[in-house]
Design a protein around this motif. Sequence first.
Motif, PDB file in Angstrom:
ATOM      1  N   LEU A 137      39.405  51.875  58.500  1.00 58.87           N
ATOM      2  CA  LEU A 137      38.883  50.714  59.204  1.00 58.87           C
ATOM      3  C   LEU A 137      39.123  49.478  58.353  1.00 58.87           C
ATOM      4  CD1 LEU A 137      37.168  49.506  61.556  1.00 58.87           C
ATOM      5  CD2 LEU A 137      35.150  49.951  60.134  1.00 58.87           C
ATOM      6  N   LEU A 142      41.030  49.855  63.626  1.00 62.26           N
ATOM      7  CA  LEU A 142      40.524  51.186  63.318  1.00 62.26           C
ATOM      8  C   LEU A 142      41.615  52.178  63.677  1.00 62.26           C
ATOM      9  CD1 LEU A 142      38.308  53.391  62.775  1.00 62.26           C
ATOM     10  CD2 LEU A 142      37.776  53.216  65.204  1.00 62.26           C
ATOM     11  N   LEU A 163      32.483  50.252  68.376  1.00 61.35           N
ATOM     12  CA  LEU A 163      32.203  49.532  67.150  1.00 61.35           C
ATOM     13  C   LEU A 163      31.206  48.448  67.523  1.00 61.35           C
ATOM     14  CD1 LEU A 163      35.733  49.234  65.545  1.00 61.35           C
ATOM     15  CD2 LEU A 163      33.920  50.841  64.990  1.00 61.35           C
TER      16      LEU A 163
END
Length: 190
Positions: A137, A142, A163
């Motif tokens: 990340l 990501l 997220l």
Amino acid sequence: QESTLEDITVHVRQTLGDSRSLYIIFDVIYPREADPAEYFTARLASGAVSDPSQAEDLPGQASSSVNGAQTQSDTMTYLAAFDFWEPTLTGQTVSLLIESPAGGRTYAFTWTPENEGFFAQASLTDQAGNTVGSAALSSFLLTLEIPGMDGDQWFSLANTLSLLGADGTALPASLGWDADGSRFFAQVYT
């Protein structure tokens, strides 16, 4: 950097990123009123490129996109985004190739990115503690690598992945996976 071919000027205004992601804002300035239907494209190539037909794309690219809007009567402004599975961009010479819609002109810009950024990396384990993959990340991207997952499993994972921003709400994301299906990426924008 700026380049003019015939009567159209391309001005690369700003870059932002880290060793895995690069975002570039550039303007295309016409001697007449801009036509939003004349959409320019962009790609990143390895090394200094003198002949665009011989250019080799940087390896390991996860995704790329170019979006544009007319910002003045004679100007189109674009945002090009390039994301890579591994740290690829720092310390090597790259060329941004911006191509006109008709393919008649290619504007080449060369530099050595020195962008660096924070990465959090982790092994992914199952309930028994066995390593099944890895995750990375950054501020921009990501990536998950889980060998052996099929398309249905990735789709199921994408539906459960979120997220969260500082206030706890889910951030909007653009999701995708590579051609062989073993790697997944999410671009998250705020």
